[in-house]
Design an enzyme around this catalytic site. Structure first.
Site: not given
Ligand SMILES: Cc1cc2nc3c(=O)[nH]c(=O)nc-3n(C[C@H](O)[C@H](O)[C@H](O)COP(=O)(O)O)c2cc1C
Ligand SMILES: CCCCC(=O)C(=O)O
Length: 413
Positions: A114, A139, A165, A274, A298
């Site tokens: 990330s 981002y 994203t 994504k 997401h």
């Molecule tokens: C705590 C958390 C933080 C995340 N942060 C980001 C991020 O910074 N950027 C992003 O593109 N997706 C982020 N995601 C989404 C993940 O990349 C992914 O799409 C998602 O977790 C997939 O689903 P799953 O948790 O059910 O496997 C985040 C997801 C979680 C749970």
């Molecule tokens: C500004 C969002 C930062 C992390 C993220 O993508 C998430 O928490 O799902």
């Protein structure tokens, strides 16, 4: 990674890992990691939608030799699964992203990082090693110089791909985050941005004065003290709007931004998008020449009520096929079993990514916990292939699936 007969008897499934991890995280972290947007419909359906599908196994096919590997970013990945980028991993364990990187390296599994990591992209790449491809999640900020600098650093560090994203033009409404006034604790930092005193920038003051100015501005914005989310934006403890508030960028669009990103990244790094959820957008992604798409919502954290990703996948796959372009399609969201990986591939995905299970592994036992998480998926996927009668990943197709319809009838796909 070969199948290892030793088991962690406390934790034999990802569902057990989720439960064990829940007890090891403080409430603020647990809520931030686990919750979805609004009432959590999409979060729940990402997982439950896999139950609509059943596997049609073939028998008497000599499955004594199974090759679970696939090529991704010119790397032989142990199984068709990678670690999705998730922010702020040091909330789960002090080693955070470094532990994840070491576990990925050991398991031969690609890692997505990330932009909002609590370890710098350079340190993560060092831990992954030269051979191991990295994917940096981006981002795109309204201030382009900030993004330019990050991309140049990723290139220099040896990342092979970026994933933009696109499902966050605005931040989803996560009620517990709001209620808890979630913030990054003071001892942690948003390591790609809060680097006062370090110089990982690839630009010098003489060459790229704007980029250096932009970084100074970000540092002034107290990026590490991420503040809290007030329902529409992130606010610092002093009331100032922080870095997180300009991550969701409502101005992003295909025409201006994707071409710009390709110019910045190619040829050294592939450009992925994504957060695709429809066939229409998959066609636009083809038109704009991206290197691949990730079907994602997401992890149910953005638009509640959006389709489960496994339900959106077939239309994306069909749309890409109709374009006669070999653009790979990946999917993430709700994948908790080796059989889920198999089902996603049978529905046309080339590869899947897992998010929360890795965070749970980290919370359980740091690097060892992530290794366990990856091993569970590896063991289950290999077993699934063998029991379904396939010996290589490219054999997995629709003919191995049946769908249980709403009325309970089973139909072949
Ligand atoms: C705590 C958390 C933080 C995340 N942060 C980001 C991020 O910074 N950027 C992003 O593109 N997706 C982020 N995601 C989404 C993940 O990349 C992914 O799409 C998602 O977790 C997939 O689903 P799953 O948790 O059910 O496997 C985040 C997801 C979680 C749970
Ligand atoms: C500004 C969002 C930062 C992390 C993220 O993508 C998430 O928490 O799902």
């Amino acid at each position: 990674m070969t199948s290892n007969p030793t088991h962690d008897l406390e934790c034999l499934t990802i569902d057990q890992l989720e439960k064990i991890a829940a007890d090891r995280m403080d409430k603020q972290t647990r809520d931030y990691y686990n919750e979805g947007a609004d009432s959590g419909t999409t979060l729940a359906e990402n997982k439950s939608a896999y139950q609509k599908y059943r596997i049609r196994p073939r028998v008497l096919r000599d499955v004594s030799k199974i090759d679970t590997s696939v090529d991704i970013f010119r790397f032989k990945n142990t199984i068709p699964m990678g670690v999705a980028p998730t922010a702020m991993q040091r909330l789960a364990h002090q080693d955070g992203e470094l532990a994840t990187a070491r576990a990925c390296k050991k398991a031969g599994i690609v890692m997505g990082l990330s932009s909002f990591s609590t370890t710098s992209l350079e340190d993560v790449k060092d831990a992954l090693g030269k051979e191991h491809p990295g994917l940096l999640q981006l981002y795109l900020f309204e201030d382009r110089e900030e993004s330019k600098d990050l991309i140049a650093r990723a290139k220099k560090a040896g990342y092979k791909a970026v994933a933009l994203t696109v499902d966050t033009p605005m931040l989803g409404r996560r009620n517990l985050e709001i209620k808890n006034q979630f913030k990054l604790p003071r001892h942690l930092k948003s390591a790609n941005f809060d680097r006062v005193g370090e110089n990982h920038s690839v630009t010098s003051d003489e060459k790229e004065p704007e980029a250096n100015e932009a970084r100074k501005r970000m540092q002034e914005q107290e990026v590490s003290r991420a503040g809290y989310h007030d329902g529409s934006q992130w606010v610092s403890p002093t009331g100032r709007i922080t870095f997180h508030s300009h991550a969701p960028n409502p101005t992003l669009n295909w025409e201006r931004d994707i071409d710009w990103l390709k110019q910045q990244c190619h040829p050294e790094m592939e450009v992925w998008v994504k957060g695709i959820a429809t066939g229409e957008d998959a066609i636009l992604a083809c038109h704009h020449g991206v290197d691949g798409v990730i079907v994602s919502n997401h992890g149910g954290r953005q638009l509640n009520g959006a389709l489960a990703t496994i339900d959106a996948l077939p239309e994306v796959v069909d749309a890409v096929k109709s374009m006669n372009r070999k653009m790979p399609v990946h999917v993430d969201g709700g994948i908790r079993h080796g059989t889920d990986v198999f089902k996603a591939l049978a529905l046309g995905a080339d590869f899947v990514w897992i998010g929360r299970p890795v965070l749970w592994g980290l919370a359980y036992k740091g690097q060892e916990g992530v290794e366990l998480c990856l091993k569970l998926f590896n063991d289950e996927f290999r077993l699934c292939m063998g029991l379904a009668g396939v010996t290589s990943v490219d054999e997995i197709g629709k003919e191995y699936l049946a769908k249980i319809n709403r009325d309970g009838f089973v139909s072949k796909l």
